[in-house]
Write a protein that holds these residues in place. Structure first.
Motif, mmCIF file in Angstrom:
data_model
loop_
_atom_site.group_PDB
_atom_site.id
_atom_site.type_symbol
_atom_site.label_atom_id
_atom_site.label_comp_id
_atom_site.label_asym_id
_atom_site.label_seq_id
_atom_site.Cartn_x
_atom_site.Cartn_y
_atom_site.Cartn_z
ATOM 1 N N GLU A 78 -10.493 9.977 -2.512
ATOM 2 C CA GLU A 78 -10.772 10.579 -1.255
ATOM 3 C C GLU A 78 -9.678 11.374 -0.824
ATOM 4 O OE1 GLU A 78 -12.357 9.727 3.206
ATOM 5 O OE2 GLU A 78 -12.372 8.222 1.700
ATOM 6 N N GLU A 79 -9.616 12.549 -0.468
ATOM 7 C CA GLU A 79 -8.653 13.261 0.080
ATOM 8 C C GLU A 79 -7.220 12.793 -0.651
ATOM 9 O OE1 GLU A 79 -8.455 14.369 4.463
ATOM 10 O OE2 GLU A 79 -9.740 12.421 4.429
ATOM 11 N N PRO A 80 -6.967 13.227 -2.201
ATOM 12 C CA PRO A 80 -5.819 12.785 -2.788
ATOM 13 C C PRO A 80 -4.595 13.298 -2.509
ATOM 14 C CG PRO A 80 -7.187 14.217 -4.083
ATOM 15 C CD PRO A 80 -8.023 14.006 -2.891
ATOM 16 N N GLN A 81 -4.476 14.450 -1.634
ATOM 17 C CA GLN A 81 -3.279 14.904 -1.214
ATOM 18 C C GLN A 81 -2.854 14.272 0.213
ATOM 19 O OE1 GLN A 81 -3.219 19.330 -1.439
ATOM 20 N NE2 GLN A 81 -3.930 19.314 -3.484
ATOM 21 N N LYS A 82 -3.642 13.556 0.664
ATOM 22 C CA LYS A 82 -3.099 12.836 1.792
ATOM 23 C C LYS A 82 -2.471 11.499 1.566
ATOM 24 C CE LYS A 82 -5.275 11.774 6.238
ATOM 25 N NZ LYS A 82 -6.473 11.802 7.274
ATOM 26 N N PHE A 83 -1.497 11.194 2.282
ATOM 27 C CA PHE A 83 -1.020 9.960 2.178
ATOM 28 C C PHE A 83 -1.601 8.883 3.088
ATOM 29 C CE2 PHE A 83 2.697 7.166 3.675
ATOM 30 C CZ PHE A 83 2.892 6.632 2.597
ATOM 31 N N MET A 84 -2.286 7.905 2.058
ATOM 32 C CA MET A 84 -3.124 6.960 2.919
ATOM 33 C C MET A 84 -2.850 5.451 2.420
ATOM 34 S SD MET A 84 -6.719 8.645 3.925
ATOM 35 C CE MET A 84 -7.434 8.984 2.171
ATOM 36 N N PRO A 85 -1.755 4.962 2.593
ATOM 37 C CA PRO A 85 -1.560 3.576 2.138
ATOM 38 C C PRO A 85 -2.728 2.616 2.395
ATOM 39 C CG PRO A 85 0.301 4.479 3.404
ATOM 40 C CD PRO A 85 -0.736 5.318 3.617
ATOM 41 N N GLY A 125 0.888 -1.284 0.044
ATOM 42 C CA GLY A 125 -0.104 -0.007 0.040
ATOM 43 C C GLY A 125 1.042 1.329 -0.037
ATOM 44 N N ILE A 126 1.962 1.115 0.638
ATOM 45 C CA ILE A 126 2.840 2.451 0.701
ATOM 46 C C ILE A 126 3.312 2.631 -0.748
ATOM 47 C CG2 ILE A 126 5.137 3.111 1.548
ATOM 48 C CD1 ILE A 126 4.541 1.735 4.152
ATOM 49 N N ILE A 127 4.016 1.518 -1.361
ATOM 50 C CA ILE A 127 4.338 1.738 -2.573
ATOM 51 C C ILE A 127 3.529 2.334 -3.760
ATOM 52 C CG2 ILE A 127 5.641 0.563 -4.753
ATOM 53 C CD1 ILE A 127 6.773 -1.304 -2.367
ATOM 54 N N ASN A 128 2.168 1.619 -3.744
ATOM 55 C CA ASN A 128 1.049 1.893 -4.437
ATOM 56 C C ASN A 128 0.639 3.365 -4.044
ATOM 57 O OD1 ASN A 128 0.639 -0.327 -6.279
ATOM 58 N ND2 ASN A 128 -0.570 -1.421 -4.907
ATOM 59 N N GLU A 129 0.673 3.723 -2.853
ATOM 60 C CA GLU A 129 0.279 5.224 -2.717
ATOM 61 C C GLU A 129 1.210 6.406 -3.253
ATOM 62 O OE1 GLU A 129 -2.492 8.024 -0.446
ATOM 63 O OE2 GLU A 129 -2.370 6.573 -1.840
ATOM 64 N N THR A 130 2.571 5.759 -2.976
ATOM 65 C CA THR A 130 3.594 6.598 -3.603
ATOM 66 C C THR A 130 3.358 6.821 -5.137
ATOM 67 O OG1 THR A 130 5.108 5.872 -1.724
ATOM 68 C CG2 THR A 130 6.000 6.919 -3.681
ATOM 69 N N LEU A 131 3.225 5.713 -5.597
ATOM 70 C CA LEU A 131 3.165 5.790 -7.170
ATOM 71 C C LEU A 131 1.929 6.527 -7.620
ATOM 72 C CD1 LEU A 131 4.133 1.958 -8.172
ATOM 73 C CD2 LEU A 131 5.437 4.207 -8.620
ATOM 74 N N ARG A 132 0.817 6.507 -6.952
ATOM 75 C CA ARG A 132 -0.476 7.317 -7.121
ATOM 76 C C ARG A 132 -0.002 8.849 -7.077
ATOM 77 N NH1 ARG A 132 -4.104 10.501 -4.694
ATOM 78 N NH2 ARG A 132 -3.014 10.052 -2.467
ATOM 79 N N MET A 133 0.824 9.271 -5.820
ATOM 80 C CA MET A 133 0.925 10.704 -5.604
ATOM 81 C C MET A 133 1.903 11.210 -6.350
ATOM 82 S SD MET A 133 0.414 10.648 -1.328
ATOM 83 C CE MET A 133 0.262 12.369 -1.197
ATOM 84 N N TYR A 134 3.044 10.306 -6.662
ATOM 85 C CA TYR A 134 4.333 10.782 -7.354
ATOM 86 C C TYR A 134 4.713 10.013 -8.434
ATOM 87 C CZ TYR A 134 4.438 14.045 -3.326
ATOM 88 O OH TYR A 134 3.946 15.095 -2.567
ATOM 89 N N PRO A 135 3.792 9.825 -9.407
ATOM 90 C CA PRO A 135 4.064 8.773 -10.621
ATOM 91 C C PRO A 135 5.379 9.363 -11.130
ATOM 92 C CG PRO A 135 2.374 10.227 -11.201
ATOM 93 C CD PRO A 135 2.672 10.428 -9.833
ATOM 94 N N VAL A 136 6.423 8.321 -11.580
ATOM 95 C CA VAL A 136 7.512 8.549 -12.312
ATOM 96 C C VAL A 136 7.355 9.009 -13.607
ATOM 97 C CG1 VAL A 136 8.964 7.006 -10.741
ATOM 98 C CG2 VAL A 136 7.913 6.028 -12.766
ATOM 99 N N ALA A 137 6.291 8.849 -14.184
ATOM 100 C CA ALA A 137 5.823 9.220 -15.342
ATOM 101 C C ALA A 137 4.524 10.088 -15.144
ATOM 102 C CB ALA A 137 5.839 8.392 -16.721
#
Length: 503
Positions: free
Chosen positions: A407-414, A355-367
């Motif tokens: 929901e709250e896309p700018q919040k880090f929620m794994p 969940g941490i990795i997917n949430e990171t990729l959601r918020m800060y995708p490398v592309a």
């Protein structure tokens, strides 16, 4: 007639004609003002993904733009992306002929830049079966484990008050893993010569993403090329020579080894060996240029992107201590506390880490904006007609940070990804792209990111380099790097001290 009046009349007729042509041809909606020669380029500012998101928010999720002489389809909704990459996937499987592809893609012949067809399908087959298949990834577990342990030993040795440059640490680790798979050699932590090679390659990768991410106005306004008003081409030409020289040296090393080795046992152990073996049987097709292009794609795409994801993930965890603690507890339960280090076989049993990795990729995708596609014929999307030769831009960042979808896309929620292990949330989350041109390295990237982050979370307590929250500002570039490299402090967790001391 007054000159100013003539200009106003011309502008009025131009905009009126453009408006009615758009309606008559049933093109997708478009911002009302498209200027002569440059079209909608006057709207574009950095960072590109945020600018495009603002344009889409104002005018709609499916837009027809003019980037100079080049027609562009901008898409920023899951339903439109689904239409692009399912029923229109073949139509949109080409790449636009951008200048970067000419120089960095060996005249549009590499896996990234080649047009859809037999050549591209063959490159994709090689990448999927010989380099990045599940079987090949499972054949190199010792490499990943050894590199991760080398990193934690170094962190343990240097732990204390001194902050660590995690950007460099992550890049060196991913570079070593890929270099062993591709060329059979480590580049970091070895001899002075290897360290110099690593430094040289890192500079090449950084320059690659910087130059590739720069807007080359000549790709959209041809008159610029005629008058040589843009110097991006000169930079690309120099960069090509650096990349080419670096890869040719690796190939020559392998050719020399093959000539001096009387046994075939070494063959097919690395990617270069595999490709040189193919060159033996089909030298006209598998030229050194094809081999260099394949290796460059794997190294450039696989090092910086995976390292950046891990850097963003650790940055988020440093600003969200509860998530870090929850991940530690999950890993401790799975591994028995201090008895053993996390292994790749543990990863499927760590849903919160995923969940941490997917949430990171959601918020800060490398592309944040997917690599452009181009239509090979007319097609229809959301009821609109899109002409042949249109460049497709998918604003992945806009979709994955849309408050109407998350929901709250700018919040880090794994925890939003718990119960979704091994799945993607439709076309709302697709950090590796989709369809025929989706990234073949997803499995490899998730293996490396999971093992590295899991081990660092298990072994160390992490602290920010200062009292303030980690600055999460995005820097310029193709892969959305952090504007400031992450500096972090770590110390061994009490329950891991003994284990770390015996590594």
């Amino acid at each position: 007639m007054d000159i100013s009046l003539c200009f106003l009349l011309f502008a009025f007729l131009y905009f009126l004609t453009t408006h009615f042509l758009t309606k008559f041809q049933n093109l997708p909606p478009s911002p009302s003002i498209s200027l002569p020669l440059i079209g909608h380029l006057y709207l574009i500012k950095k960072p590109l993904h945020r600018t495009l998101a603002n344009i889409s928010h104002k005018h709609g999720p499916v837009l027809f733009l003019k980037f100079g002489s080049r027609p562009v389809l901008l898409v920023s909704s899951p339903s439109a992306v689904e239409q692009c990459f399912t029923k229109n996937d073949v139509v949109l499987a080409n790449r636009p002929r951008l200048l970067a592809g000419k120089y960095l893609g060996y005249d549009y012949t590499t896996l990234v830049w080649a047009s859809y067809g037999p050549h591209w399908r063959n490159l994709r087959r090689i990448a999927s079966t010989e380099v990045l298949s599940a079987h090949r990834i499972q054949a190199f577990p010792d490499i990943r484990r050894d590199e991760v342990r080398s990193l934690i030993k170094r962190l343990h040795r240097d732990s204390g008050n001194r902050a660590v440059d995690m950007k460099s640490a992550f890049f060196e680790l991913t570079l070593n893993i890929l270099m062993v798979m591709i060329a059979g050699k480590r580049f970091c932590g070895g001899s002075a010569e290897e360290l110099e090679q690593a430094k040289r390659f890192r500079a090449i990768v950084a320059e690659t993403f910087q130059v590739s991410g720069a807007t080359n106005i000549g790709d959209f306004v041809p008159i610029v090329k005629w008058f040589r008003l843009n110097r991006v081409e000169d930079k690309l030409r120099v960069l090509k020579e650096k990349r080419d020289s670096f890869m040719q040296e690796l190939i020559e090393e392998h050719k020399q080894t093959r000539r001096s080795c009387c046994s075939d046992d070494r063959r097919n152990k690395t990617m270069i060996d595999v490709l040189l073996s193919l060159q033996d049987s089909e030298p006209e097709y598998y030229t050194d240029e094809i081999i260099k292009g394949m290796c460059q794609v794997m190294l450039s795409a696989g090092t910086d992107t995976t390292a950046a994801t891990m850097e963003w993930a650790l940055s988020l965890l440093l600003n969200n201590r509860e998530a870090l603690k929850r991940a530690q507890i999950e890993i401790d339960i799975q591994t028995g506390g201090s008895s053993t280090l996390i292994e790749e076989s543990d990863l499927p049993k760590l849903p919160y880490l995923h969940g941490i990795i997917n949430e990171t990729l959601r918020m800060y995708p490398v592309a944040p904006v997917l690599v452009p596609h181009e239509s090979s014929e007319d097609f229809v999307i959301e009821g609109f007609r899109v002409p042949k030769g249109t460049m497709l831009l998918v604003n992945l960042w806009a979709i994955q940070n849309d408050p109407r979808l998350w929901e709250e896309p700018q919040k880090f929620m794994p925890e939003r990804f718990l119960g979704m292990e091994g799945q993607r949330d439709g076309f709302k989350l697709m950090p590796f792209g989709y369809g025929r041109r989706g990234c073949p390295g997803e499995n490899m990237a998730m293996h490396v990111a999971g093992l590295v982050l899991g081990t660092l979370i298990q072994c160390f307590e992490w602290e920010r380099d200062g009292e303030e929250l980690v600055d999460m500002s995005e820097g310029p570039g193709l892969t959305m790097p952090r504007v400031y490299p992450l500096l972090a402090k770590c110390r061994p967790r009490p329950n891991m001290t003994s284990l770390l001391s015996h590594l």
